[in-house]
Design a protein around this motif. Structure first.
Motif, PDB file in Angstrom:
ATOM      1  N   UNK A   1      15.780  89.014  59.168  1.00 14.53           N
ATOM      2  CA  UNK A   1      15.134  88.186  58.698  1.00 14.53           C
ATOM      3  C   UNK A   1      14.796  86.999  59.659  1.00 14.53           C
ATOM      4  N   UNK A   2      16.275  86.606  59.993  1.00 20.40           N
ATOM      5  CA  UNK A   2      16.165  85.356  60.958  1.00 20.40           C
ATOM      6  C   UNK A   2      15.216  85.479  62.103  1.00 20.40           C
ATOM      7  N   UNK A   3      15.192  86.777  62.719  1.00 28.27           N
ATOM      8  CA  UNK A   3      14.376  86.886  63.787  1.00 28.27           C
ATOM      9  C   UNK A   3      12.699  86.695  63.294  1.00 28.27           C
ATOM     10  N   UNK A   4      12.455  87.347  62.248  1.00 27.67           N
ATOM     11  CA  UNK A   4      10.933  87.078  61.723  1.00 27.67           C
ATOM     12  C   UNK A   4      10.577  85.883  61.467  1.00 27.67           C
ATOM     13  N   UNK A   5      11.535  85.240  60.721  1.00 27.89           N
ATOM     14  CA  UNK A   5      11.307  83.513  60.545  1.00 27.89           C
ATOM     15  C   UNK A   5      10.906  83.079  61.770  1.00 27.89           C
ATOM     16  N   UNK A   6      11.964  82.993  62.696  1.00 24.38           N
ATOM     17  CA  UNK A   6      11.788  82.729  64.310  1.00 24.38           C
ATOM     18  C   UNK A   6      10.213  82.821  64.851  1.00 24.38           C
ATOM     19  N   UNK A   7       9.841  84.137  64.585  1.00 21.04           N
ATOM     20  CA  UNK A   7       8.721  84.794  65.243  1.00 21.04           C
ATOM     21  C   UNK A   7       7.717  83.930  64.369  1.00 21.04           C
ATOM     22  N   UNK A   8       7.560  84.174  63.147  1.00 24.08           N
ATOM     23  CA  UNK A   8       6.603  83.505  62.384  1.00 24.08           C
ATOM     24  C   UNK A   8       6.253  81.819  62.700  1.00 24.08           C
ATOM     25  N   UNK A   9       7.515  81.035  62.927  1.00 25.90           N
ATOM     26  CA  UNK A   9       7.394  79.731  63.324  1.00 25.90           C
ATOM     27  C   UNK A   9       6.897  79.611  64.732  1.00 25.90           C
ATOM     28  N   UNK A  10       7.253  80.336  65.750  1.00 27.27           N
ATOM     29  CA  UNK A  10       6.886  79.914  66.966  1.00 27.27           C
ATOM     30  C   UNK A  10       5.892  81.059  67.575  1.00 27.27           C
ATOM     31  N   UNK A  11       5.416  81.977  67.124  1.00 29.93           N
ATOM     32  CA  UNK A  11       4.521  82.722  67.644  1.00 29.93           C
ATOM     33  C   UNK A  11       4.962  83.740  68.701  1.00 29.93           C
TER      34      UNK A  11
END
Length: 286
Positions: free
Chosen positions: A7-17
Motif C-alpha cells: 500500500x505504501x509503495x502504491x501510494x508513492x507510485x501514485x504521488x510521483x508517477x
C-alpha cells in the motif's frame, strides 16, 4: 524503520508517477518515510529528465491573469497531480502567465520564451512539463474565475461590471455549457438529441397520437437547448433567474466565454497496477 508495504509503495507510485520497483527502492533507502522518499526522488530528477521529456503530461494547472478589460487563460501540463501542487511548478506557471499577459504573447511565442526555464524545471523535478494552450480575450468588460487550479473561465461582456462577469464565469465553471446562445446549437445536434429521446422513450411513446409525441419531443428539445446554452441556464447562485436575464437586468450582454479544464482532450495512459507489478517482478528474476 517503517514496514515497506504494498500500500505504501502504491501510494508513492501514485504521488510521483514512478515505477513500482523504483518506489520500493526509494522507500527502502528512506527507511519507509514516504516524504523523504519523495524528496530523494525529486533530488535525482536531473538524471531522469531526458526519459521523462517524452512522457505524457495530462495533469497540471490552469492559470488566469486579468485586468478588467482583458484576460489570459493558460494551461501548463505535468505528468502527475503531485507536481502540480509543488512550489517549483506553481512558480513556473505564474511566471508564464505573467509573461504572456504583459508581452501579449501567443502560445508559440510563450513556449519559445519559457523553454529555458521549462528545461531547468524538468531537470529539477524529473518529469515532463509542457505549456499546452493559451487564450487571450479582450472586451468592454472582462472577468474571470479559477476553480482551484483545474478549471479556468474568462467571460467578456458588453456593459455591466467586472463582478458580474466573474459571477457568470463562476457559473460557466460549474456547468460547462457547450454554447452561448440556443441559436448556436447546430441542427445536427438537435436531430441527434431528438433521436436519442425517441429511442430511450420508445415504450412511453408507443400508441400515443402524433401530436402528443410531437409535444413531448418539443419539450425535450427545449430542455436540451436550455441545458446546452449559457444564456438559457438557471443561474447557479439564484436558480430563479436565467443567466441571460441576469446579464440583461444589469444592462449587460454576454459576448463570449472561454472555458479551460486541465487535460481536456489529452489521451491519458491507463495503467494496470497489477500487470505492472507482475511484469517488473518477472523482469527482476531474469
Amino acid at each position: 524503520m517503517a514496514e515497506i508495504t504494498a500500500a505504501l509503495v502504491k501510494e508513492l507510485r501514485e504521488r510521483t508517477g514512478e515505477g513500482m520497483m523504483d518506489c520500493k527502492k526509494a522507500l527502502t533507502k528512506a527507511g519507509g518515510d514516504i516524504e523523504k522518499a519523495i524528496d530523494d526522488m525529486r533530488a535525482s530528477g536531473a538524471i531522469k529528465a531526458a526519459k521523462k521529456a517524452g512522457n505524457v503530461a495530462a495533469e497540471g494547472a490552469i492559470a488566469l491573469k486579468e485586468d478588467g478589460k482583458s484576460a489570459v487563460l493558460l494551461e501548463v501540463n505535468s505528468q502527475t497531480d503531485f507536481l502540480a501542487l509543488q512550489d517549483d511548478f506553481k512558480a513556473f506557471v505564474a511566471a508564464s502567465v505573467e509573461k504572456a499577459f504583459a508581452d501579449k504573447l501567443e502560445v508559440a511565442q510563450l513556449i519559445e520564451a519559457q523553454e529555458a526555464a521549462r528545461l531547468v524545471l524538468v531537470g529539477k523535478v524529473g518529469e515532463n512539463v509542457n505549456i499546452r494552450r493559451l487564450a487571450r480575450v479582450e472586451g468592454d468588460v472582462v472577468g474571470g474565475y479559477l476553480h482551484g487550479n483545474k478549471i479556468g473561465v474568462a467571460v467578456v461582456l458588453k456593459g455591466g461590471t467586472v463582478e458580474l462577469a466573474k459571477d457568470i464565469a463562476m457559473h460557466v465553471a460549474a456547468t460547462n455549457p457547450e454554447f452561448l446562445l440556443p441559436s448556436e446549437v447546430s441542427a445536427e445536434a438537435v436531430e441527434r438529441e431528438k433521436g436519442v429521446f425517441l429511442t430511450l422513450n420508445a415504450d412511453k411513446i408507443a400508441g400515443k397520437p402524433e401530436n402528443i409525441v410531437e409535444n413531448m419531443v418539443k419539450g425535450r428539445i427545449s430542455k436540451f437547448l436550455a441545458e446546452a446554452s449559457l444564456v438559457e441556464q438557471a443561474f447557479v447562485k439564484n436558480p430563479e433567474i436565467k443567466v441571460g436575464e441576469l446579464a440583461k437586468k444589469a444592462g449587460a450582454e454576454i459576448v463570449s466565454f472561454t472555458y479551460f479544464k486541465v487535460g481536456d482532450g489529452i489521451e491519458k495512459p491507463v495503467d494496470n497496477f497489477a500487470e505492472e507489478v507482475a511484469a517488473q517482478l518477472a523482469a527482476a528474476k531474469q
